[in-house]
Scaffold this motif. Structure first.
Motif, PDB file in Angstrom:
ATOM      1  N   ARG A 261      12.689  71.903  43.025  1.00 37.99           N
ATOM      2  CA  ARG A 261      11.975  70.662  42.705  1.00 37.99           C
ATOM      3  C   ARG A 261      12.116  70.313  41.230  1.00 37.99           C
ATOM      4  NH1 ARG A 261       6.885  69.813  40.738  1.00 37.99           N
ATOM      5  NH2 ARG A 261       6.278  71.971  41.090  1.00 37.99           N
ATOM      6  N   ILE A 262      11.972  71.313  40.355  1.00 35.68           N
ATOM      7  CA  ILE A 262      12.058  71.068  38.914  1.00 35.68           C
ATOM      8  C   ILE A 262      13.441  70.566  38.527  1.00 35.68           C
ATOM      9  CG2 ILE A 262      12.099  72.210  36.654  1.00 35.68           C
ATOM     10  CD1 ILE A 262       9.805  73.992  37.664  1.00 35.68           C
ATOM     11  N   VAL A 263      14.486  71.225  39.048  1.00 37.17           N
ATOM     12  CA  VAL A 263      15.847  70.818  38.692  1.00 37.17           C
ATOM     13  C   VAL A 263      16.158  69.432  39.253  1.00 37.17           C
ATOM     14  CG1 VAL A 263      18.311  71.348  38.912  1.00 37.17           C
ATOM     15  CG2 VAL A 263      16.681  73.189  38.480  1.00 37.17           C
ATOM     16  N   THR A 264      15.730  69.172  40.487  1.00 35.42           N
ATOM     17  CA  THR A 264      15.961  67.854  41.083  1.00 35.42           C
ATOM     18  C   THR A 264      15.356  66.762  40.211  1.00 35.42           C
ATOM     19  OG1 THR A 264      15.918  68.802  43.317  1.00 35.42           O
ATOM     20  CG2 THR A 264      15.621  66.420  43.134  1.00 35.42           C
ATOM     21  N   ARG A 265      14.104  66.959  39.814  1.00 32.56           N
ATOM     22  CA  ARG A 265      13.404  65.966  39.018  1.00 32.56           C
ATOM     23  C   ARG A 265      13.974  65.876  37.603  1.00 32.56           C
ATOM     24  NH1 ARG A 265       8.257  64.496  40.617  1.00 32.56           N
ATOM     25  NH2 ARG A 265       7.223  65.050  38.661  1.00 32.56           N
ATOM     26  N   SER A 266      14.336  67.016  37.022  1.00 29.01           N
ATOM     27  CA  SER A 266      14.851  67.025  35.655  1.00 29.01           C
ATOM     28  C   SER A 266      16.245  66.418  35.575  1.00 29.01           C
ATOM     29  CB  SER A 266      14.871  68.457  35.106  1.00 29.01           C
ATOM     30  OG  SER A 266      13.569  68.993  35.035  1.00 29.01           O
ATOM     31  N   PHE A 267      17.096  66.739  36.545  1.00 28.69           N
ATOM     32  CA  PHE A 267      18.450  66.180  36.545  1.00 28.69           C
ATOM     33  C   PHE A 267      18.393  64.670  36.790  1.00 28.69           C
ATOM     34  CE2 PHE A 267      22.952  65.818  37.783  1.00 28.69           C
ATOM     35  CZ  PHE A 267      23.525  66.653  36.830  1.00 28.69           C
ATOM     36  N   THR A 268      17.466  64.261  37.659  1.00 32.88           N
ATOM     37  CA  THR A 268      17.235  62.834  37.850  1.00 32.88           C
ATOM     38  C   THR A 268      16.794  62.200  36.536  1.00 32.88           C
ATOM     39  OG1 THR A 268      16.573  63.176  40.155  1.00 32.88           O
ATOM     40  CG2 THR A 268      15.887  61.108  39.125  1.00 32.88           C
ATOM     41  N   GLY A 269      15.955  62.935  35.812  1.00 37.05           N
ATOM     42  CA  GLY A 269      15.418  62.430  34.561  1.00 37.05           C
ATOM     43  C   GLY A 269      16.464  62.215  33.498  1.00 37.05           C
ATOM     44  N   ILE A 270      17.366  63.173  33.341  1.00 36.12           N
ATOM     45  CA  ILE A 270      18.352  63.020  32.272  1.00 36.12           C
ATOM     46  C   ILE A 270      19.334  61.906  32.608  1.00 36.12           C
ATOM     47  CG2 ILE A 270      20.114  64.664  33.050  1.00 36.12           C
ATOM     48  CD1 ILE A 270      18.760  64.046  29.463  1.00 36.12           C
TER      49      ILE A 270
END
Length: 378
Positions: A261-270
């Protein structure tokens, strides 16, 4: 020859990400040092946000912990942000609202996730400084004081505190997570010493209210807010004495799901904030973010490529040894799923987080979003 070059370049890149980057930061910190002006007696009005969704098991302890903080109660506003909780969370918080005038409850209807709930709650804040926390995170009494003392310095836009993990079940995944956070602490200390750190922890960080901007609801708040602060030419720094305590996940499956979940949201964020990755505008931030986050998310792709390329080079003794070392590492990782010692659980955790990074990046690239979360079992 080309395969060999790619093979060793990927190995060097992987070593740089985990070992070379902190060494580089240490060398830079000996040349470039950024001082901070702090004032321990500085006490601005603070709004503490506690994000919660179905946290009936821990919310009473968290709110009690918050009202007992060593900070003037008339300068500490506590807002529990309930993402439309369906258990007794809201009822429990309302008991504190009736008892303490500085405690408030904001129920955000139609469950949209933590970030969306915070977007709707920040306008309610009366504090000059916003502090963000989670329901399962317990602050030491002086944590808020240590966070806000930095805001006397006009260059400082945000401050990240120190998350310390306890492992009451003595799980191997908990031991591994503890080692991971020690490594993250080192990076944040070195990044701060050379200018600004680029990450926060959602359980304890603060920023100036005047710098807050509405966030992308599909991206974690602790990932976005440092970028928002830095994009406004302010520093985001790490304060090791602002301490919060949290239990590690007792199950590897829960930790794995959280990482995905963290990577999905963070990669979406960048991808949403790619404009801040312009090396010509802010090279300090560019190389730190690439080294600390972006390139690390790509490590599973390096691992796959290294393994496959190695298969084509097995006619040479050196690459037979390298292949054997890879097999040994992955065997130890598999054993780490059922045994509990450093020889096995560190390889296991390394593979676990990189598999999570693989799934998370693929989900983000494919357009999948994950705004909501579910509390871990405790």
């Amino acid at each position: 020859m080309i395969l060999e070059i790619i093979f060793w370049l990927l190995i060097v890149l992987s070593v740089y990400i985990y070992a070379g980057y902190p060494i580089l930061l240490k060398l830079i910190s000996g040349v470039v040092k950024k001082d901070r002006m702090t004032e321990t007696g500085y006490e601005p009005k603070v709004t503490l946000f506690i994000a919660a969704y179905n946290e009936e098991k821990v919310i009473a302890e968290k709110v009690q912990n918050s009202v007992e903080l060593d900070y003037p109660q008339d300068k500490l506003e506590i807002i529990v942000v309930s993402d439309d909780s369906s258990d007794r969370t809201n009822d429990i918080v309302n008991e504190f609202v009736a008892k303490y005038p500085n405690v408030k409850l904001n129920v955000v209807k139609g469950r949209k996730g933590k970030t969306a709930a915070l977007n709707k709650s920040v306008p309610l804040a009366t504090g000059e400084v916003l502090v963000f926390s989670d329901a399962n995170s317990l602050y030491q009494k002086d944590a808020v004081h240590h966070l806000v003392k930095h805001f006397k310095d006009e260059e400082i836009g945000g401050v990240c505190g120190e998350l310390r993990l306890t492992n009451p079940t003595n799980s191997s995944i908990g031991e591994s997570e503890g080692a991971y956070w020690k490594y993250e602490k080192l990076l944040k200390m070195l990044e701060t010493a050379t200018g600004t750190t680029i990450v926060a922890n959602g359980s304890i960080y603060a920023l100036r209210k005047e710098l807050f901007k509405e966030m992308n609801p599909n991206v974690g708040d602790d990932m976005q807010n440092p970028l928002i602060i830095i994009s406004q030419q302010k520093r985001f720094v790490y304060e090791p004495n602002a301490i919060t305590m949290e239990e590690t996940s007792p199950k590897s499956s829960e930790e794995f799901g959280r990482k995905v979940r963290i990577v999905t949201r963070s990669f979406t964020g960048i991808m949403s904030y790619k404009n801040v990755l312009n090396p010509f505008k802010n090279f300090d931030f560019f190389y730190k973010y690439m080294s600390h986050k972006f390139l690390r998310w790509l490590v599973p792709y390096y691992m796959i490529a290294i393994f496959i390329i190695n298969l084509f080079l097995l006619d040479q003794p050196l690459y037979q040894v390298m292949f054997g070392l890879q097999l040994l590492f992955y065997i130890l990782a598999l054993l780490g799923k059922v045994t509990s010692n450093k020889i096995t659980y560190i390889p296991y955790y390394f593979c676990l987080v990189n598999y999570a990074a693989l799934l998370g990046t693929l989900r983000a690239i494919s357009g999948k979003r994950q705004a909501t979360w579910t509390p871990t079992s405790r």
